[in-house]
Design a protein around this motif. Structure first.
Motif: not given
Length: 429
Positions: A198, A241-244, A250-252, A254-255, A274, A304
């Motif tokens: 992140s 995570n799908s995002s934080d 931490f974005t989708e 990024d994931s 998540g 996602y």
């Protein structure tokens, strides 16, 4: 040779995807060559059955002996720490404690009679290690968690980062020696791997932070060293995570990129989840906005999963929200996932997997548990406490309770954790 194997695995999964969509009872072949006998995974839940110093107990063996008959082909254990000085909560297992080996062997053996795979979940909490067990947490950068439960972290040095990576590899090697067939790296829920990924939590300016390549370096090195230590036939999975759900975090996108890179490296299974202590998942909240066409789906992260599934060959598990046979079957039929991850239903119904396989109309009795006290309910303490007590009852061979008795489960577990948290500090002093 290795690249050829990975190319063959990618082609295998592409061929599978072109066939009829999977059913719950269908086997799943992983890149390692392991065949999981169906598409049901008991996802990780903290057992809270270890001693304050992280020792495995007979209760772990008795619990997983029951869950070996659950109908799930894969059981992911609760967190096992790669550093006993840094626990995510009291009563978790220290994977590197020398005295644990005999008990770990007994634990690993419970799944063999039913051809059920058991994979320990390896974790370092980083700064998400509460004061009750740790007054000196560490993190990629000095970014405190805005919660009084956690002390401000100290920034890790380069040599400490290398040591933690080696600890993951050493723990995986010991678990392989004990007879487990794989491990899962915990890169979700705000713990250390996720903190490195992140940009909000990782503000370093060295090789471990800054660019995406640098932020990815930690999990990449963990995976590579675990793989080097255990070999190609041992399963290495990850939970991300799908995002934080955090601004600047931490974005989708990024994931998805993390999943793509780990897929190319050869990881065997990716589980999507998540939330964290700072941003817990709330299905009715703002963390996942669903299309009208998918609003009736049970699981939280299927939108996602649909995006990432077409970009990777690694089998994909989604955990969070599954409660019925119909919901799990629908998700598999959509092609968004390869395996359904389920947690709490197994805490109130140890044979949940068998029931959904045998009955297409089976629905878990799991339902939201509320205390009526907003602060407690917002932190999900009632939920966590209730299921923790049911897991303990399963391990003791006791009858599972059908409903919560007011706030008492939360108070009992809070007191138990507080008492054992003090014991953890005494042991580690």
């Amino acid at each position: 040779m290795l690249e050829t194997q990975h190319a063959q695995a990618r082609q295998f999964h592409a061929d599978q995807a072109s066939k009829d969509t999977a059913n719950l009872a269908d086997p799943l072949t992983l890149k390692s060559g392991t065949v999981l006998r169906n598409r049901i995974c008991k996802a990780s839940m903290n057992e809270a059955l270890a001693t304050p110093d992280g020792k495995v107990t007979d209760a772990h063996t008795s619990l997983y002996d029951v869950w070996a008959d659950s109908g799930a082909s894969l059981l992911i254990t609760g967190n096992m720490m790669v550093d006993g000085k840094h626990m995510n909560e009291p009563l978790v297992v220290d994977a590197l404690l020398d005295t644990n080996m005999d008990q770990l062997r007994k634990w690993a053996a419970t799944g063999r009679r039913t051809n059920t795979h058991i994979w320990p979940q390896l974790n370092h909490p980083g700064k998400q290690s509460p004061k009750m067990v740790n007054d000196a947490p560490v993190a990629p950068s000095v970014v405190p968690i805005p919660n009084e439960m956690f002390a401000p972290p100290r920034e890790l040095t380069d040599s400490e980062i290398e040591e933690i990576i080696d600890r993951f590899a050493e723990a995986a090697g010991r678990l392989q020696e004990a007879g487990f067939t794989g491990v899962q790296l915990h890169g979700a829920h705000g713990y250390l791997i996720g903190q490195f990924l992140s940009p909000h939590h990782n503000r370093r300016e060295d090789k471990w932070g800054g660019s995406f390549d640098n932020r990815f370096r930690f999990v990449e090195e963990v995976y590579k060293r675990v793989r080097e230590r255990t070999g190609e036939g041992f399963n290495v999975a990850i939970k991300i995570n799908s995002s934080d759900f955090q601004k600047g975090g931490f974005t989708e996108a990024d994931s998805i990129e993390v999943a793509r890179r780990l897929d190319r490296l050869g990881i065997d299974l990716i589980e999507i989840s998540g939330g964290s202590w700072e941003n817990p998942v709330n299905r009715k909240g703002k963390q996942e906005v669903k299309k009208e066409s998918t609003i009736k789906r049970e699981a939280y992260f299927l939108e996602y999963a649909e995006k990432v599934k077409s970009q990777i060959s690694t089998p994909l598990v989604v955990t969070g929200g599954f409660r019925s046979s119909a919901g799990m079957r629908q998700a598999l039929a959509s092609g968004a996932i390869d395996m359904a991850g389920v947690a709490r239903p197994f805490a109130v119904d140890p044979k949940f997997g068998t029931h959904v396989l045998e009955n297409p109309n089976h629905v878990s009795p799991v339902a939201p548990i509320k205390s009526g006290l907003k602060k407690i309910d917002a932190m999900a303490i009632m939920e966590i406490s209730w299921y923790t007590l049911q897991i303990e009852r399963i391990s003791q061979g006791k009858k599972i309770q059908k409903k919560a008795d007011g706030v008492w489960p939360a108070l009992r577990v809070i007191y138990r954790f507080w008492k054992n948290g003090k014991a953890v500090k005494r042991v580690r002093a």
